[in-house]
Design an enzyme around this catalytic site. Structure first.
Site, short mmCIF file in Angstrom:
data_model
loop_
_atom_site.label_atom_id
_atom_site.label_comp_id
_atom_site.label_asym_id
_atom_site.label_seq_id
_atom_site.Cartn_x
_atom_site.Cartn_y
_atom_site.Cartn_z
N SER A 160 -9.98 -0.74 6.87
CA SER A 160 -9.70 -0.52 5.71
C SER A 160 -8.84 -1.63 4.88
O SER A 160 -8.50 -1.56 3.85
CB SER A 160 -8.41 0.70 5.51
N SER B 62 -10.14 1.63 2.79
CA SER B 62 -9.13 2.49 1.88
C SER B 62 -8.09 1.72 1.12
O SER B 62 -7.26 2.04 0.02
CB SER B 62 -8.28 3.47 2.71
N LYS C 270 1.01 -1.26 -0.12
CA LYS C 270 0.07 -0.01 0.08
C LYS C 270 1.00 1.18 -0.03
O LYS C 270 2.02 1.35 0.62
CB LYS C 270 -0.74 0.08 1.47
#
Ligand code: GLN
Length: 485
Positions: free
Chosen positions: A176, A152, A77
């Site tokens: 997330s 997210s 990420k």
């Protein structure tokens, strides 16, 4: 390629059945061919990944001892630092930021032989549930490209679901990792707060953030987590004795397991079809010998409002450093002017909204009414869950109240967006471990089962997820979805 999990890939490389170079090439080619439609990656590290694969292959040839993730490609990420690479947290303000050190998780995974293959798209600074607030691109759900992947960590999750990579890293502050895992049909785990070091994670809300694995199986989650976990001198919130060999603890047997099913997790706005799928999944565990105990967590409805006070408060403080001077792209003009331009142009709408809410609730005169009250609610939720976990081993319910929705559907409705975190925020607020495991489909879109346990009991949630996966046959690969149902 016939290998889908990290463990299969590692074993095949170890035994000489394949090479790390062949594995990395396979994934890079697949990303090149298919990610144009999905939008999971912001960047791939082709040369570096291939060079590292050659190193691993040389070690195999030399008969050297190999790490437990030797040759396994991992996507990262965009808010986790890899030295020498951009880490923008999905924000324009960090478009030119190059990490000057490795996050602790990166150091540990690299030592275990993992190969970092690229960085993935995310909601800006982790604020969002659909990966639409990214300053760079929208990510599409590999199961249905008209749908959002959740967020997210949507890029990491879509990459795993699309078969672009066997494992990806995400971060979970309010859901997330688990919410997008649920919406894309993969396994996603938020560890106990403090099990995994946050050193090198771009902070969103420091008392809630945890890094965790995204993958296809509970066994892969166990392996990746135990490599990342443990005390770190660079993060004072990491727990003592958290280096547990989770994969050795898996019994894969739920006989006698007491499952708490909170009635509040089936009351608030849940799609009735999701409820059916989740209850069926719980029945599978009952068939395996587990016992269901109906419980009540009366404070559940306050978890989301408390989260959306505490999180913006901490986020507003953490994001103060992005001013174009210390961090972020520098703007022209005098001091005030320069700050205003850098932050005004560098941050997107959702980030500005949270900074405004955060500074408001922390300001003199309002802090007692909002922030301190939310902290009191946090303590009460913590006590509520700890009390419930005295009489049950795990708490199980849905991860998300709905399946993936259309791109743009909730983009201009922040409250509707926030409500999708209704079942995930409790675990962050209480610091407990929680995993989402695929448990079926509604309208041809994946549904996730959420399993939570007490602080430090990460092995327990993985064990139950693993037993569930052994007993079921949910194919969790979007790239051969026709076989999945
Ligand atoms: N969707 C939640 C939010 O927008 C959770 C984000 C997260 O876990 N990073 O705050």
């Amino acid at each position: 390629m016939n290998y889908k999990t990290a463990i299969e890939i590692r074993d095949a490389i170890k035994s000489g059945e394949t090479t790390a170079t062949a594995v990395v090439k396979y994934y890079l080619d697949k990303i090149k061919a298919e990610d144009g439609k999905v939008g999971a990656f912001l960047e791939t590290f082709d040369e570096e990944a291939l060079a590292r694969a050659e190193e691993i292959d040389a070690l195999v040839k030399a008969g050297a001892e190999l790490g437990r993730l030797a040759g396994v490609p991992i996507a990262v990420k965009d808010n986790i630092l890899i030295k020498g690479h951009t880490a923008s947290a999905g924000s324009k303000i960090l478009a030119d930021y190059t990490a000057v050190y490795d996050a602790t998780v990166i150091t540990r995974l690299r030592e275990a032989g993992a190969i970092f293959i690229g960085r993935t798209n995310m909601d800006e600074f982790g604020m969002g549930s659909s990966t639409e607030t990214s300053a760079y691109q929208k990510t599409h759900n590999p199961w249905n490209l008209d749908k959002i992947p959740g967020g997210s960590s949507g890029g990491s999750v879509a990459a795993v679901a699309a078969g672009f990579v066997p494992v990806a890293l995400g971060s979970d502050t309010g859901g997330s990792i688990r919410q997008p895992a649920s919406l894309c049909g993969v396994v996603g785990m938020k560890p106990t707060y403090g099990r995994v070091s946050r050193y090198g994670l771009i902070a969103l809300a420091s008392s809630l953030d945890q890094i965790g694995p995204l993958c296809h199986t509970a066994e892969d989650a166990a392996l990746v987590l135990e490599i990342m976990a443990g005390k770190d001198a660079n993060d004072m919130t990491t727990l003592e004795n958290s280096e547990v060999a989770i994969s050795e603890l898996l019994k894969k047997d739920v006989k006698g397991l007491k499952i708490g099913v909170p009635k509040e997790f089936f009351e608030t706005g849940i799609d009735p079809e999701i409820e059916k799928v989740v209850r069926k999944a719980i029945d599978v565990l009952v068939e395996g010998g587990a016992e269901v105990i109906d419980i009540s967590l009366p404070l559940t409805e306050y978890a989301l409002p408390a989260y959306y006070i505490i999180q913006p408060g901490e986020a507003a403080s953490n994001l103060a450093r992005f001013d174009g001077m210390r961090y972020g792209t520098r703007a022209e003009g005098g001091l005030q002017e320069s700050y205003k331009t850098a932050r005004g142009e560098g941050f997107g709408m959702e980030v500005k909204r949270r900074i405004m809410i955060g500074n408001y609730i922390l300001s003199a005169g309002y802090a007692d009414a909002y922030y301190k009250k939310a902290l009191a609610v946090r303590t009460a939720i913590h006590t509520d869950l700890a009390e419930a976990l005295k009489s049950v081993d795990v708490i199980i319910g849905p991860t998300s109240p709905s399946v993936a929705w259309n791109i743009n559907e909730k983009f201009n409705d922040p409250v509707a967006m926030y409500l999708s975190d209704i079942y995930t925020t409790s675990a962050n607020i209480a610091g407990i471990p929680s995993i989402s495991v695929p448990c079926g489909f509604v309208n041809d879109l994946p549904v996730g089962l959420q399993i939570m346990a007490g602080i430090g009991e990460d092995y327990k949630v993985i064990d139950v997820a693993s037993a569930y996966q052994d007993a079921t046959d949910w194919n969790t690969f979007a790239d051969n979805k026709n076989e999945a149902k």
